[in-house]
Design a protein around this motif. Sequence first.
Motif, PDB file in Angstrom:
ATOM      1  N   THR A  15       5.048  21.404  16.162  1.00  0.00           N
ATOM      2  CA  THR A  15       3.838  21.901  15.500  1.00  0.00           C
ATOM      3  C   THR A  15       2.628  21.096  15.942  1.00  0.00           C
ATOM      4  OG1 THR A  15       5.161  22.439  13.535  1.00  0.00           O
ATOM      5  CG2 THR A  15       2.765  22.388  13.268  1.00  0.00           C
ATOM      6  N   ARG A 108       0.153  28.296  21.447  1.00  0.00           N
ATOM      7  CA  ARG A 108       1.070  29.334  20.951  1.00  0.00           C
ATOM      8  C   ARG A 108       2.031  29.798  22.043  1.00  0.00           C
ATOM      9  NH1 ARG A 108      -0.740  32.370  16.456  1.00  0.00           N
ATOM     10  NH2 ARG A 108       1.080  33.683  16.820  1.00  0.00           N
ATOM     11  N   LYS A 113       4.099  25.851  16.900  1.00  0.00           N
ATOM     12  CA  LYS A 113       3.337  26.422  15.794  1.00  0.00           C
ATOM     13  C   LYS A 113       1.961  25.772  15.739  1.00  0.00           C
ATOM     14  CE  LYS A 113       7.662  26.941  13.273  1.00  0.00           C
ATOM     15  NZ  LYS A 113       8.500  26.388  12.187  1.00  0.00           N
ATOM     16  N   VAL A 115      -1.245  25.013  13.172  1.00  0.00           N
ATOM     17  CA  VAL A 115      -1.806  24.985  11.830  1.00  0.00           C
ATOM     18  C   VAL A 115      -3.199  24.368  11.904  1.00  0.00           C
ATOM     19  CG1 VAL A 115      -1.501  24.319   9.426  1.00  0.00           C
ATOM     20  CG2 VAL A 115       0.502  24.612  10.883  1.00  0.00           C
ATOM     21  N   SER A 136      -5.958  35.158  13.935  1.00  0.00           N
ATOM     22  CA  SER A 136      -4.968  35.723  14.853  1.00  0.00           C
ATOM     23  C   SER A 136      -4.374  34.678  15.785  1.00  0.00           C
ATOM     24  CB  SER A 136      -5.595  36.849  15.688  1.00  0.00           C
ATOM     25  OG  SER A 136      -6.561  36.339  16.583  1.00  0.00           O
ATOM     26  N   ASP A 139      -0.903  30.040  13.153  1.00  0.00           N
ATOM     27  CA  ASP A 139       0.204  30.455  12.284  1.00  0.00           C
ATOM     28  C   ASP A 139      -0.153  30.280  10.814  1.00  0.00           C
ATOM     29  OD1 ASP A 139       2.537  31.011  14.214  1.00  0.00           O
ATOM     30  OD2 ASP A 139       1.805  29.058  14.886  1.00  0.00           O
ATOM     31  N   ALA A 140      -1.004  29.308  10.524  1.00  0.00           N
ATOM     32  CA  ALA A 140      -1.398  29.036   9.136  1.00  0.00           C
ATOM     33  C   ALA A 140      -2.616  28.133   9.144  1.00  0.00           C
ATOM     34  CB  ALA A 140      -0.249  28.368   8.374  1.00  0.00           C
ATOM     35  N   VAL A 164       4.359  25.772   7.647  1.00  0.00           N
ATOM     36  CA  VAL A 164       5.131  26.412   8.720  1.00  0.00           C
ATOM     37  C   VAL A 164       6.517  25.792   8.875  1.00  0.00           C
ATOM     38  CG1 VAL A 164       3.085  27.136  10.004  1.00  0.00           C
ATOM     39  CG2 VAL A 164       4.067  24.868  10.436  1.00  0.00           C
TER      40      VAL A 164
END
Length: 226
Positions: A15, A108, A113, A115, A136, A139-140, A164
């Motif tokens: 992440t 991505r 991920k 964030v 878009s 992820d968060a 996530v």
Amino acid sequence: RPVTAPDNDVANVDTLVLDLDGTLVDTNYHHALAWYRAFRRFDVTLPVWQLHRAIGMGGDQLVTAVAGARFEDEHGDDVRAAWAEEFEPMLAEVRPFGGVRDLLTHVRESGRKVVLASSGAPDHVDTYLGTFDGRSLADAWTTSEDVDRTKPEPDLITAALERVDGRAALVIGDSVWDFEAAGRAGHAGWAVRTGGFSVDELREAGAREVFDSLPELDQALRRLLR
């Protein structure tokens, strides 16, 4: 001194936690001026350069840091409300830094991920995301509603990862407070100089690498996150 993050292999992170204010969107000097005007309402004049040095902390931490515990006790909530009023007219001026979309797209594509971590007001975060189509590309994301304590406390990093189910993070930020928080949360951090801090200051706070721009950071990540 921040706690040193464990020496994880950055290539193995699952992440990326990217600070939003001042790292992806150019807001730091707007915030500093809004705080200056807010404190002036209480007949307190603080040099803007000193306020700038505190940007990256949340308002819950900043008031005590720049004006002392007594002022926080007597006026903390009121000066934060004044800051919000002063910042609101500048919100429409906020623009993303160059390279944001490419950076997030490439992260991505690497399978990690993304964030976007902010302790800002939800409507501010919503505006920022709209400047580079962040909804878009991420992820968060987080807002002030997700944490009680802001940076340099580690809560925001932890909350971002929980969004996530992330385990090993690389934190991207622009201020010393980002890397104090990352270190306390046990994660590595890379910095961009968009916050106005020096290379030495960012490294002293815990940043392992420091870049002058998002495109430069993007190139380094593309080589590493394969």
